[in-house]
Scaffold this motif. Structure first.
Motif, PDB file in Angstrom:
ATOM      1  N   PHE A 193      -1.515  -0.756  -2.153  1.00 11.96           N
ATOM      2  CA  PHE A 193      -1.616  -0.332  -0.855  1.00 11.96           C
ATOM      3  C   PHE A 193      -2.519  -0.766   0.009  1.00 11.96           C
ATOM      4  O   PHE A 193      -3.627  -1.097  -0.465  1.00 11.96           O
ATOM      5  CB  PHE A 193      -1.950   1.426  -1.297  1.00 11.96           C
ATOM      6  CG  PHE A 193      -2.081   2.126  -0.007  1.00 11.96           C
ATOM      7  CD1 PHE A 193      -1.028   2.320   0.786  1.00 11.96           C
ATOM      8  CD2 PHE A 193      -3.323   2.099   0.602  1.00 11.96           C
ATOM      9  CE1 PHE A 193      -1.023   3.052   1.869  1.00 11.96           C
ATOM     10  CE2 PHE A 193      -3.348   2.990   1.830  1.00 11.96           C
ATOM     11  CZ  PHE A 193      -2.223   3.329   2.597  1.00 11.96           C
TER      12      PHE A 193
ATOM     13  N   SER B 144      -4.274  -0.286   3.990  1.00 15.46           N
ATOM     14  CA  SER B 144      -4.499   0.640   5.167  1.00 15.46           C
ATOM     15  C   SER B 144      -4.261  -0.204   6.479  1.00 15.46           C
ATOM     16  O   SER B 144      -4.093   0.193   7.744  1.00 15.46           O
ATOM     17  CB  SER B 144      -5.609   1.350   5.081  1.00 15.46           C
ATOM     18  OG  SER B 144      -6.993   0.305   5.172  1.00 15.46           O
TER      19      SER B 144
ATOM     20  N   ASP C  68       3.882   3.509   5.815  1.00  9.60           N
ATOM     21  CA  ASP C  68       2.437   3.823   5.501  1.00  9.60           C
ATOM     22  C   ASP C  68       1.766   4.106   6.556  1.00  9.60           C
ATOM     23  O   ASP C  68       0.770   5.138   6.442  1.00  9.60           O
ATOM     24  CB  ASP C  68       1.914   2.753   4.692  1.00  9.60           C
ATOM     25  CG  ASP C  68       2.504   2.681   3.147  1.00  9.60           C
ATOM     26  OD1 ASP C  68       2.702   3.757   2.567  1.00  9.60           O
ATOM     27  OD2 ASP C  68       2.370   1.600   2.294  1.00  9.60           O
TER      28      ASP C  68
ATOM     29  N   MET D  88      -0.533   7.641   7.587  1.00  5.98           N
ATOM     30  CA  MET D  88      -1.908   7.531   7.682  1.00  5.98           C
ATOM     31  C   MET D  88      -2.317   8.120   9.059  1.00  5.98           C
ATOM     32  O   MET D  88      -3.024   8.822   9.273  1.00  5.98           O
ATOM     33  CB  MET D  88      -2.271   5.853   7.738  1.00  5.98           C
ATOM     34  CG  MET D  88      -2.492   5.459   6.216  1.00  5.98           C
ATOM     35  SD  MET D  88      -3.365   3.885   6.323  1.00  5.98           S
ATOM     36  CE  MET D  88      -2.080   2.731   7.080  1.00  5.98           C
TER      37      MET D  88
ATOM     38  N   PRO E 221      -4.954   1.177  -4.299  1.00  6.34           N
ATOM     39  CA  PRO E 221      -5.169   0.853  -2.833  1.00  6.34           C
ATOM     40  C   PRO E 221      -6.238  -0.195  -2.635  1.00  6.34           C
ATOM     41  O   PRO E 221      -7.280  -0.426  -3.552  1.00  6.34           O
ATOM     42  CB  PRO E 221      -5.687   2.280  -2.305  1.00  6.34           C
ATOM     43  CG  PRO E 221      -5.485   3.187  -3.360  1.00  6.34           C
ATOM     44  CD  PRO E 221      -5.465   2.437  -4.524  1.00  6.34           C
TER      45      PRO E 221
ATOM     46  N   LEU F  16     -10.348   2.427  -1.543  1.00  6.45           N
ATOM     47  CA  LEU F  16      -9.863   3.770  -1.962  1.00  6.45           C
ATOM     48  C   LEU F  16     -10.759   4.763  -1.470  1.00  6.45           C
ATOM     49  O   LEU F  16     -11.705   4.988  -1.879  1.00  6.45           O
ATOM     50  CB  LEU F  16      -9.418   3.733  -3.324  1.00  6.45           C
ATOM     51  CG  LEU F  16      -8.466   4.856  -3.942  1.00  6.45           C
ATOM     52  CD1 LEU F  16      -8.579   4.718  -5.318  1.00  6.45           C
ATOM     53  CD2 LEU F  16      -8.776   6.408  -3.410  1.00  6.45           C
TER      54      LEU F  16
ATOM     55  N   PRO G 203     -10.212   8.620  -0.282  1.00  5.01           N
ATOM     56  CA  PRO G 203      -9.298   9.798  -0.313  1.00  5.01           C
ATOM     57  C   PRO G 203      -9.420  10.613   1.270  1.00  5.01           C
ATOM     58  O   PRO G 203      -8.617  11.181   1.560  1.00  5.01           O
ATOM     59  CB  PRO G 203      -9.618  10.608  -1.164  1.00  5.01           C
ATOM     60  CG  PRO G 203     -10.311   9.619  -2.322  1.00  5.01           C
ATOM     61  CD  PRO G 203     -11.050   8.721  -1.527  1.00  5.01           C
TER      62      PRO G 203
ATOM     63  N   TYR H 181      -6.147   6.567   3.206  1.00  4.97           N
ATOM     64  CA  TYR H 181      -5.218   6.798   1.987  1.00  4.97           C
ATOM     65  C   TYR H 181      -4.464   8.024   2.004  1.00  4.97           C
ATOM     66  O   TYR H 181      -4.820   9.073   1.520  1.00  4.97           O
ATOM     67  CB  TYR H 181      -6.154   6.688   0.949  1.00  4.97           C
ATOM     68  CG  TYR H 181      -5.157   6.432  -0.399  1.00  4.97           C
ATOM     69  CD1 TYR H 181      -4.286   5.522  -0.565  1.00  4.97           C
ATOM     70  CD2 TYR H 181      -5.525   7.275  -1.562  1.00  4.97           C
ATOM     71  CE1 TYR H 181      -3.453   5.189  -1.629  1.00  4.97           C
ATOM     72  CE2 TYR H 181      -4.564   7.207  -2.705  1.00  4.97           C
ATOM     73  CZ  TYR H 181      -3.646   5.947  -2.544  1.00  4.97           C
ATOM     74  OH  TYR H 181      -3.227   5.759  -3.928  1.00  4.97           O
TER      75      TYR H 181
ATOM     76  N   ARG I  48       0.675   8.913  -1.217  1.00  7.60           N
ATOM     77  CA  ARG I  48       0.432   7.667  -2.079  1.00  7.60           C
ATOM     78  C   ARG I  48      -0.175   8.002  -3.618  1.00  7.60           C
ATOM     79  O   ARG I  48      -0.162   7.071  -4.320  1.00  7.60           O
ATOM     80  CB  ARG I  48      -0.035   6.807  -1.313  1.00  7.60           C
ATOM     81  CG  ARG I  48       0.663   5.734  -0.380  1.00  7.60           C
ATOM     82  CD  ARG I  48       1.363   4.659  -1.113  1.00  7.60           C
ATOM     83  NE  ARG I  48       1.948   3.436  -0.279  1.00  7.60           N
ATOM     84  CZ  ARG I  48       2.455   2.407  -0.940  1.00  7.60           C
ATOM     85  NH1 ARG I  48       2.325   2.178  -2.151  1.00  7.60           N
ATOM     86  NH2 ARG I  48       2.887   1.454   0.077  1.00  7.60           N
ATOM     87  N   HIS I  49      -0.488   9.270  -3.489  1.00 11.90           N
ATOM     88  CA  HIS I  49      -1.264   9.416  -4.748  1.00 11.90           C
ATOM     89  C   HIS I  49      -0.296   9.425  -6.291  1.00 11.90           C
ATOM     90  O   HIS I  49      -1.004   9.023  -7.044  1.00 11.90           O
ATOM     91  CB  HIS I  49      -1.720  10.939  -4.721  1.00 11.90           C
ATOM     92  CG  HIS I  49      -2.883  11.122  -3.817  1.00 11.90           C
ATOM     93  ND1 HIS I  49      -3.631  12.254  -3.458  1.00 11.90           N
ATOM     94  CD2 HIS I  49      -3.301  10.295  -2.938  1.00 11.90           C
ATOM     95  CE1 HIS I  49      -4.300  12.187  -2.580  1.00 11.90           C
ATOM     96  NE2 HIS I  49      -4.391  10.908  -2.214  1.00 11.90           N
TER      97      HIS I  49
ATOM     98  N   TYR J 197      -0.252   5.872  -7.071  1.00 12.73           N
ATOM     99  CA  TYR J 197      -1.660   5.488  -7.658  1.00 12.73           C
ATOM    100  C   TYR J 197      -1.687   6.023  -9.286  1.00 12.73           C
ATOM    101  O   TYR J 197      -2.109   5.179 -10.160  1.00 12.73           O
ATOM    102  CB  TYR J 197      -2.635   6.062  -6.930  1.00 12.73           C
ATOM    103  CG  TYR J 197      -4.005   5.857  -7.302  1.00 12.73           C
ATOM    104  CD1 TYR J 197      -4.469   4.625  -7.749  1.00 12.73           C
ATOM    105  CD2 TYR J 197      -4.908   6.965  -7.697  1.00 12.73           C
ATOM    106  CE1 TYR J 197      -5.836   4.423  -8.141  1.00 12.73           C
ATOM    107  CE2 TYR J 197      -6.182   6.911  -8.298  1.00 12.73           C
ATOM    108  CZ  TYR J 197      -6.713   5.578  -8.438  1.00 12.73           C
ATOM    109  OH  TYR J 197      -7.935   5.412  -8.721  1.00 12.73           O
TER     110      TYR J 197
END
Length: 566
Positions: free
Chosen positions: A72, A74, A248, A252, A499, A502, A504, A508, A512-513, A516
């Motif tokens: 991942f 950002s 994504d 976000m 990510p 990372l 949280p 993120y 997407r958890h 992961y």
């Protein structure tokens, strides 16, 4: 005869200025190559560990993983592909310099095209290229969190987006040939799209300003659209990551939708030394252009719109609004440097103004343009000046990350604090339960960044000792932290879906958890750092908890827990 001689002289100065600008650009690229070859250690600073996920992402790309699909991001994937390509040429290059100078693979050709196609006042092209050269080479932000002389590993993709915006603004300010301007603008927009989406939005705003001013016709817009779409379509067709990237970004956006007013106020407070004179400059320019404004208001139809939006005061105000929309999202940047191409035109315009207005314009220009440069130059000079007195961390286990230095007192404190966190873990566990870290500015201090590297080496040694004692080898490893260079340094595989950075609490999305956790479930071993216990690490552990619950925990070091499959 006087007019002919004047034109020839003007043309000669223009050619000379164009040549000087091109040589300045060539010198910039050459100096970047020299620095990549010579400089191997830099003073570590605030949030320096952000550069580690550039190193991690480049390694993942090199072994066949695809950004957005296998890990991942950002931001866009372009910075990491540029990093990987530059690292192939300079495998031992200082990581921050590799990241900083890799962007020249994009910006240098585009700026060369701007220079060749420029049609502006004598000297203005060089006046635009020289600041671009400085900011391209300076691995620092204009502002700092703590007054420690150092370079900045954080905010790199913000600086990169700012430099591409600078090239775009230069093209809009200097280039008049429609096909050339459209091509440069389209390619710059594509680069911004694959760099950082907020930079792309600001760039689209700059283009909109020029369009409303009547500078962009159908031919130019067509060329720009083609230049933008070709790389986007090629990337989507070959890698299939554009649609994932957009998805994504939207996730976000929903994740980070709050706190808009707070971010704007923070930026205004931080950049008041620049924004205050910039606002006054807009007012003075509006006064100087009042006759044009009145004429535009009386014009019919589209002429009224183009007349109003072609006013320098309106252009500057609009570009500032789009610049604020970009910078308010950033932690660390070379703020507002991309306004200079337009400001340089105002400087030349100011020579034609009379009396007190000219003096006011030139004074306000200086007050607007100098703060970012002077702050960045000062920070860079301090970092360079301190280098001979600093001590290398000297941890060969870190490989290419063993490229930082610091004061001996900071290194000593970092080692002591590791012991302290071990002995007083319950104290910091209590703090974490309250959502607090050891210090409000914990991540900004150089000893914190040194501690991370020292502890990382101890964690690697602990894993290797455990493997030797247990007679096993873990082919894939994942760490529960903001960055995870351990698989790279140990020569193992990392977790898919990891990510790059990372956090949280921002950047993120919760959607997407699951990916992961799926990646963590596949690796042979998961390691959790404990020195110190931090709020961010607790949040990451909470996301990974369902995976950890299915594994056996082994305390391999006072500061590390290893989770292995049962």
């Amino acid at each position: 005869m006087v007019e002919v001689v004047s034109e020839e002289r003007a043309r000669g100065v223009t050619v000379s200025s164009r040549a000087a600008a091109m040589w300045a650009l060539v010198a910039t690229v050459a100096l970047a190559a020299v620095l990549l070859s010579v400089v191997t250690v830099l003073p570590i600073g605030t949030y320096y560990w952000d550069i580690y996920f550039f190193v991690d992402a480049a390694h993942r790309i090199r072994v066949g993983e695809v950004p957005h699909q296998d890990f991942f991001l950002s931001v866009g994937a372009l910075p990491y592909y540029l990093y990987e390509l530059t690292q192939r040429i300079w495998p031992d290059g200082q990581p921050l310099l590799v990241g900083q100078y890799s962007l020249l693979l994009v910006t240098a050709p585009l700026m060369a095209a701007v220079i060749l196609a420029a049609d502006a006042e004598p000297g203005r092209v060089l006046a635009v290229v020289l600041p671009f050269a400085f900011f391209s080479l300076a691995p620092v932000n204009s502002n700092e969190f703590v007054t420690v002389p150092a370079v900045d590993g954080y905010g790199l993709y913000n600086r990169q987006a700012g430099l591409v915006l600078y090239v775009l603004a230069s093209a809009l300010a200097l280039v008049r040939v429609p096909l050339a301007l459209g091509s440069i603008a389209g390619l710059a927009a594509a680069a911004l799209f694959f760099l950082k989406i907020t930079g792309f939005v600001a760039g689209a705003g700059f283009i909109l300003c020029a369009f409303l001013a009547g500078r962009l016709g159908a031919k130019l817009m067509g060329a720009g659209l083609v230049a933008f779409l070709v790389p986007v379509v090629v990337v989507e067709a070959s890698l299939g990551i554009v649609s994932i990237y957009i998805s994504d970004v939207l996730a976000m956006l929903a994740h980070n939708s709050g706190g808009l007013l707070r971010r704007v106020l923070r930026l205004i407070s931080q950049e008041l030394d620049l924004l205050a004179p910039l606002g006054i400059l807009c007012i003075v320019l509006a006064f100087a252009e009042r006759d044009r404004l009145l004429h535009s208001l009386r014009a019919p139809g589209l002429n009224k719109i183009t007349g109003i939006f072609s006013l320098t005061a309106v252009q500057l105000a609009l570009m500032t609004v789009f610049a604020i929309s970009f910078e308010m999202q950033n932690t660390g940047s070379q703020e507002f440097i991309y306004l200079w191409p337009l400001l340089s035109g105002i400087l030349f315009l100011g020579k034609k103004l009379g009396g007190h207005v000219r003096l006011a314009v030139i004074l306000l220009l200086a007050l607007t343009a100098l703060p970012t440069f002077s702050k960045a130059a000062h920070r860079l000079a301090r970092a360079v000046a301190i280098m001979p007195a600093q001590v290398s961390l000297n941890l060969p286990e870190l490989g290419v990350l063993n490229s930082v230095s610091s004061r001996e007192e900071y290194i000593r404190r970092a080692r002591l604090m590791r012991e302290h966190y071990t002995e007083h873990s319950e104290t910091y566990r209590t703090l974490v339960q309250e959502g607090e870290d050891p210090s409000f500015l914990y991540y900004t201090m150089p000893d914190t960044q040194l501690l991370y590297l020292i502890d990382l080496v101890e964690g690697m040694k602990a894993i290797q000792r455990h493997e030797q004692e247990a007679g096993v080898r873990y082919e894939s490893i994942a760490g529960l932290d903001y960055v995870d260079p351990m698989p790279l340094l140990l020569g193992r595989k990392g977790a898919k879906g990891m990510p790059m950075g990372l956090d949280p609490t921002r950047g993120y999305p919760a959607g997407r958890h699951e990916s992961y956790r799926a990646g963590l479930a596949e690796v042979d071993a998961i390691v959790e750092p404990l020195c110190p216990l931090l709020d961010q690490r607790a949040d990451i552990r909470a996301i990974a908890e369902p995976v950890l619950a299915e594994r056996r925990a082994v305390r391999i070091d006072p500061c590390w827990i290893l989770y292995v499959k049962q």
